[in-house]
Enzyme design. Sequence first.
Site, PDB file in Angstrom:
ATOM      1  N   GLU A 124       0.807  -1.239   0.000  1.00  0.00           N
ATOM      2  CA  GLU A 124       0.000   0.000   0.000  1.00  0.00           C
ATOM      3  C   GLU A 124       0.831   1.274   0.000  1.00  0.00           C
ATOM      4  O   GLU A 124       0.577   2.197   0.782  1.00  0.00           O
ATOM      5  CB  GLU A 124      -0.977  -0.021   1.190  1.00  0.00           C
ATOM      6  CG  GLU A 124      -1.909  -1.210   1.173  1.00  0.00           C
ATOM      7  CD  GLU A 124      -2.797  -1.335   2.403  1.00  0.00           C
ATOM      8  OE1 GLU A 124      -2.817  -0.419   3.230  1.00  0.00           O
ATOM      9  OE2 GLU A 124      -3.473  -2.380   2.530  1.00  0.00           O
ATOM     10  N   GLU A 135      -6.176 -10.646  -1.334  1.00  0.00           N
ATOM     11  CA  GLU A 135      -6.942 -10.446  -0.084  1.00  0.00           C
ATOM     12  C   GLU A 135      -8.433 -10.349  -0.380  1.00  0.00           C
ATOM     13  O   GLU A 135      -9.146  -9.550   0.231  1.00  0.00           O
ATOM     14  CB  GLU A 135      -6.476  -9.158   0.625  1.00  0.00           C
ATOM     15  CG  GLU A 135      -4.992  -9.101   0.882  1.00  0.00           C
ATOM     16  CD  GLU A 135      -4.541  -7.884   1.685  1.00  0.00           C
ATOM     17  OE1 GLU A 135      -5.398  -7.170   2.250  1.00  0.00           O
ATOM     18  OE2 GLU A 135      -3.325  -7.648   1.746  1.00  0.00           O
TER      19      GLU A 135
END
Length: 358
Positions: free
Chosen positions: A165, A270
């Site tokens: 991220e 995810e």
Amino acid sequence: MKKYWLLIWAVVVATSGCLKGQDDPVFPSPDLTIPQDENVTLQSALPFPIGAAVNNGLIRSRAPYRDVVIKEFNSLTAENAMKFSQLHPAENTYTWTEADFLVEFARQNNKRVHGHTLIWYKNPPSWVMNYQGDAAAWDRLLKNHIQTVISHFKGKVVSWDVVNEAIAENGTLRDCIWLQKLGPEYISKSFIYAHEADPDALLFYNDYGHEYGPTKRNGILKLVNDLKAQGVPIHGIGLQMHTRYNMADKNIADAINTAAATGLKVHIAEVEISMNPDNIQDLTYSAGLAAQQKAKYEFLVRTFNAIPKNQQFGITTWNVGDSDSWIRGEYNRPDWPLPFDDNYNRKAAYQGILDGVK
Ligand code: G3I
């Protein structure tokens, strides 16, 4: 007969609360399961690795959870146990117990382990946030953490989310402690240090929001393509895919296909498909919603299965049953985002995953 025992088990669970913590929100869904062949499992039916993020506490305490993990999946990611704060809570302290438990569970059950995650803006423990030192000291800190962790799991963890991220919603580098202390090179350095410690490990850049649209996605793609062009050892791109039932198929296809166009391995890393993105507090899970979720899982799998075989690192769901998902706690709402329900029955979404490779 099996159904009969399942029914008894469900009644016991519902009345005793024995499998739940006192504070767990419970949003039972009606029985929307559809008949499925118990001899077919995700891992037997899918032509690529299928993983789950797992929680050690649930592996230890909840037998149906452990059984489903063993039966259905062939790749595991630690939902939390390999994050910086968990592994390295003080400058000279590493705590391996929980991560080692998971790696040993995976070894005993013949599962691949994907490491998550070495460097993340969200996860530094307070000793890192308060660390005083010049750029060279920060460089040593980064290198020591990455190389100590990778070396510990060498030969046991086949792949890592090296940086997680790093791109903000506007497509530029996200402000974070690593950027502030080391500049944009913190990303390439992380990959280089990881590769030095385990040249056999597959190294991923992992992020969410590829499917939101081009702004963030282009930032992510530019980052990984620049790393490749610089000769930085990067082998894969992770698409978290925390998505929702009404995300347009085109956005999902664009996310997966542009990631594949980098030539890197692709990990849908995810995934969950939220059914209540608007936070409706009295929403119930209906047959209509279940059908929409099934279709979205099917589309995701079909699209992934169409990219070149040698780029299919796998698909990992972010935990196992609906009640295990981080979504309910994070957003304080009813939701049913995973392919198994609260009692680990297969949902229509499960059939959608299987249908995606037909
Ligand atoms: O274990 C402690 C418990 O002892 C304590 O009582 C409780 C009080 O808040 O906290 C518990 O730790 C929580 C932990 O999850 C385990 O449940 C943390 O507060 C909580 O912040 C942590 O949340 C995790 C989150 O990452 C932050 O690390 C979620 O479980 C996990 O699903 C989530 O996963 C992230 C991926 O790593 C990266 N991509 C997004 C994804 C979802 O946010």
